[in-house]
Enzyme design. Structure first.
Site, mmCIF file in Angstrom:
data_model
loop_
_atom_site.group_PDB
_atom_site.id
_atom_site.type_symbol
_atom_site.label_atom_id
_atom_site.label_comp_id
_atom_site.label_asym_id
_atom_site.label_seq_id
_atom_site.Cartn_x
_atom_site.Cartn_y
_atom_site.Cartn_z
ATOM 1 N N GLY A 1 21.052 58.808 11.392
ATOM 2 C CA GLY A 1 19.954 57.829 11.359
ATOM 3 C C GLY A 1 20.007 56.943 12.595
ATOM 4 O O GLY A 1 21.001 56.938 13.326
ATOM 5 N N LYS B 1 15.973 51.155 22.122
ATOM 6 C CA LYS B 1 17.322 51.701 21.915
ATOM 7 C C LYS B 1 18.337 50.652 22.363
ATOM 8 O O LYS B 1 18.284 50.199 23.508
ATOM 9 C CB LYS B 1 17.459 52.986 22.758
ATOM 10 C CG LYS B 1 18.752 53.724 22.592
ATOM 11 C CD LYS B 1 18.646 55.112 23.233
ATOM 12 C CE LYS B 1 19.981 55.808 23.277
ATOM 13 N NZ LYS B 1 19.878 57.119 23.937
ATOM 14 N N ASP C 1 27.991 48.852 16.726
ATOM 15 C CA ASP C 1 27.482 47.477 16.880
ATOM 16 C C ASP C 1 25.959 47.448 17.061
ATOM 17 O O ASP C 1 25.369 46.389 17.212
ATOM 18 C CB ASP C 1 28.178 46.773 18.054
ATOM 19 C CG ASP C 1 27.962 47.505 19.372
ATOM 20 O OD1 ASP C 1 27.243 48.532 19.382
ATOM 21 O OD2 ASP C 1 28.519 47.057 20.395
ATOM 22 N N ASP D 1 20.772 66.760 15.819
ATOM 23 C CA ASP D 1 20.024 65.493 15.793
ATOM 24 C C ASP D 1 19.461 65.164 17.170
ATOM 25 O O ASP D 1 18.627 64.271 17.298
ATOM 26 C CB ASP D 1 20.912 64.336 15.301
ATOM 27 C CG ASP D 1 22.216 64.253 16.057
ATOM 28 O OD1 ASP D 1 22.958 65.249 16.065
ATOM 29 O OD2 ASP D 1 22.496 63.197 16.655
ATOM 30 N N ASN D 2 19.906 65.894 18.182
ATOM 31 C CA ASN D 2 19.388 65.658 19.524
ATOM 32 C C ASN D 2 18.441 66.767 19.958
ATOM 33 O O ASN D 2 18.252 66.989 21.154
ATOM 34 C CB ASN D 2 20.541 65.519 20.521
ATOM 35 C CG ASN D 2 21.344 64.252 20.272
ATOM 36 O OD1 ASN D 2 20.837 63.293 19.690
ATOM 37 N ND2 ASN D 2 22.592 64.235 20.696
ATOM 38 N N ASP E 1 17.618 62.363 24.158
ATOM 39 C CA ASP E 1 18.958 61.814 24.079
ATOM 40 C C ASP E 1 19.817 62.133 25.288
ATOM 41 O O ASP E 1 20.520 63.137 25.331
ATOM 42 C CB ASP E 1 19.651 62.237 22.775
ATOM 43 C CG ASP E 1 20.216 61.006 22.119
ATOM 44 O OD1 ASP E 1 20.694 60.130 22.863
ATOM 45 O OD2 ASP E 1 20.158 60.884 20.881
HETATM 46 P P1 AMP Z 1 23.997 59.889 19.911
HETATM 47 O O1 AMP Z 1 25.361 60.334 20.313
HETATM 48 O O2 AMP Z 1 23.397 58.881 20.831
HETATM 49 O O3 AMP Z 1 23.078 61.028 19.613
HETATM 50 O O4 AMP Z 1 24.200 59.083 18.537
HETATM 51 C C1 AMP Z 1 24.679 59.656 17.374
HETATM 52 C C2 AMP Z 1 24.517 58.698 16.240
HETATM 53 O O5 AMP Z 1 25.335 57.545 16.427
HETATM 54 C C3 AMP Z 1 23.124 58.185 16.032
HETATM 55 O O6 AMP Z 1 22.909 58.049 14.663
HETATM 56 C C4 AMP Z 1 23.158 56.832 16.716
HETATM 57 O O7 AMP Z 1 22.158 55.964 16.234
HETATM 58 C C5 AMP Z 1 24.546 56.356 16.379
HETATM 59 N N1 AMP Z 1 25.075 55.377 17.337
HETATM 60 C C6 AMP Z 1 25.425 55.606 18.615
HETATM 61 N N2 AMP Z 1 25.855 54.474 19.197
HETATM 62 C C7 AMP Z 1 25.785 53.492 18.277
HETATM 63 C C8 AMP Z 1 26.097 52.089 18.268
HETATM 64 N N3 AMP Z 1 26.578 51.456 19.339
HETATM 65 N N4 AMP Z 1 25.887 51.414 17.114
HETATM 66 C C9 AMP Z 1 25.408 52.029 16.030
HETATM 67 N N5 AMP Z 1 25.100 53.323 15.981
HETATM 68 C C10 AMP Z 1 25.279 54.075 17.081
HETATM 69 MG MG MG Z 2 21.190 61.144 19.282
#
Ligand code: AMP
Ligand code: MG
Length: 482
Positions: free
Chosen positions: A87, A110, A122, A249-250, A259
């Site tokens: 999510g 973002k 965070d 998810d990407n 992403d």
């Molecule tokens: P990503 O690696 O950017 O595709 O992120 C994978 C998941 O981790 C997604 O659900 C992001 O929303 C969550 N996520 C990544 N960085 C953070 C963060 N700093 N705080 C909260 N959720 C995060």
């Molecule tokens: Mg992602």
């Protein structure tokens, strides 16, 4: 004069299980770093009557535009092969904006603070990674590759703590939608067929209305997304782009690159190239990208099974038939893309060997991928002795012989090559250099780089330093940028 926001928020109206209503968490001292003027025009938005402070308040989420209904979207995903509930943990969709042509765009912040999906994070993002996404996504767009776009980056005036304290920032991302393979996985995991049907119909209405009346919508959606994803990954292979984190998810259902975490462009041709520090096994290496695309599409197909046919065996059989078309379609499109890169018209059964022999030579001699095609188009970017090497010279003779078939002329083949072979890509060391400067408040280098990357197929004067790969022997590594 108003800015021109025109929100029509359809995802917001979907059942509660699809999302959480939530707001960006205001930040201390927003400061505008970049606003994408070209994109504001495409979106029919006009910020010219606002001062930088007012603009930064908007893109920090401190003052939400009228008509916005902000939500965090629910999704799941296979991360490096393992299924996880995810999510928007640090993003908020503020709404869907309609351009004057009635094109629909998700506007997402973002790095806008914690949501119900933040788990241990965070909810924030750092300046470097957000500017990196801005640079690379805009470069991809200018390379004519479907991608989410970047509208603005603001600093938050707050620190984010990673290994060291960093400047916090928020990126405004623009996308055809943020519906992912992982969105289907999330809904499928809930095992409520009516929700899955709602998602299917929503996606078809929004992205693929041409299949709205088809007999088997789920099968046709699978076919359509498969074709889109093949086109996308062929484009990545064309320019040497390595996504780096092709988790389900990407992968966007609309076929956009989405992403930009640890992505990077390959310099020296090596199919096994991996830049991401977390990809120890090379799962998402350059040469694995098509295989992983197929793997992800198989996960997508699994979600659709209940909607394909009531008879599960029949549904699996139908879906498998579609998934099994992947290799042949990919190979054909890849071959044609490589033919274009070499200026070859028509087909010859020996083309594949001609192409593979060039790639093998580049690999063995550790030659720059982008610049080799520039060399073949007579742009002498790097003086490399290897281009005088016998194997290459012999290869060139075969190539020239093949070029002379099908009424080809130098004008024709150079024109074709120029349309697909970039003269400049975001070189890793250049990206790092401008990010380093931006972190010290010097925005001149990033703006200069963005300007050059705006026209990757056009000859530009005095850009040799942007075209030359790094001379450092150190292995380049990227980090997930959370
Ligand atoms: P990503 O690696 O950017 O595709 O992120 C994978 C998941 O981790 C997604 O659900 C992001 O929303 C969550 N996520 C990544 N960085 C953070 C963060 N700093 N705080 C909260 N959720 C995060
Ligand atoms: Mg992602």
């Amino acid at each position: 004069m108003t800015i021109g926001w025109c929100f029509d928020n359809t995802y917001y109206k979907l059942p509660n299980s699809f999302k959480e209503n939530t707001k960006p968490i205001p930040v201390k001292k927003p400061e505008l770093i970049i606003l994408n003027k070209n994109l504001t025009k495409e979106l029919n938005l006009d910020f010219s009557n606002l001062n930088n402070k007012e603009i930064s308040e908007i893109f920090a989420g401190n003052s939400l535009p009228k008509g916005s209904n902000s939500i965090a979207q629910a999704y799941a995903g296979h991360q490096f092969g393992h299924f996880t509930m995810l999510g928007d943990g640090r993003a908020v969709l503020i709404g869907e904006h309609l351009s004057k042509k009635k094109d629909r765009y998700d506007i997402q912040f973002k790095g806008s603070g914690k949501t119900a999906f933040s788990r241990n994070g965070d909810g924030r993002a750092a300046l470097g990674p957000m500017l990196r996404e801005y640079i690379v996504s805009e470069a991809m767009h200018n390379l004519s590759i479907p991608t989410t776009r970047s509208l603005a980056v603001v600093k938050t005036g707050e620190e984010v703590i990673r290994e060291t304290p960093l400047h916090g920032a928020i990126l405004t991302r623009v996308a055809l939608s943020h519906i992912r393979v992982g969105t289907f996985q999330y809904i499928a995991a809930r095992q409520k067929k009516n929700e899955l049907e709602t998602l299917l119909n929503y996606v078809i209405k929004r992205h693929y209305p041409n299949i709205e009346n088809s007999k088997n919508k789920a099968i046709d959606l699978l076919k359509t997304v498969l074709d889109k994803q093949i086109d996308l990954v062929v484009n990545w292979m064309r320019v040497g782009f390595i996504h780096g984190v092709m988790n389900t998810d990407n992968m966007s259902i609309s076929g956009e690159t989405i992403d930009y975490g640890p992505c990077a462009f390959m310099d020296t041709y090596d199919p096994k190239t991996v830049f991401s520090s977390i990809d120890q096994m090379g799962r998402y290496a350059y040469c694995n990208q098509p295989i992983i695309t197929k793997w992800n599409l198989s996960r997508f197909a699994e979600c659709l099974i209940p909607l394909i046919d009531q008879d599960q065996n029949k549904a699996i059989q139908l879906a498998t038939e579609i998934i099994n078309t992947f290799e042949k379609k990919y190979e054909e499109k890849w071959l044609n893309m490589m033919r274009d890169k070499l200026g070859l018209f028509g087909t010859d059964e020996k083309d594949k060997f001609l192409i593979l022999d060039l790639l093998t030579w580049m690999h063995q001699k550790k030659i720059d991928y982008t610049n080799t095609f520039c060399h073949l188009m007579n742009f002498k970017i790097q003086k490399i002795k290897n281009y005088e090497d016998n194997i290459f010279q012999n290869w060139k003779k075969r190539w020239q012989k093949r070029l002379s078939t099908n009424n080809n002329t130098p004008e024709k083949y150079i024109k074709l090559m120029r349309s697909v072979n970039p003269l400049v890509i975001p070189r890793n060391h250049k990206v790092e250099e401008v990010l380093h400067e931006a972190n010290q408040n010097n925005l001149k280098p990033i703006n200069q780089l963005l300007e050059i990357l705006n026209n990757p197929y056009t000859e530009q004067k005095n850009i040799i330093e942007y075209q030359t790969p790094s001379i450092s022997n150190e292995k380049y590594q990227t980090f997930c940028g959370t």
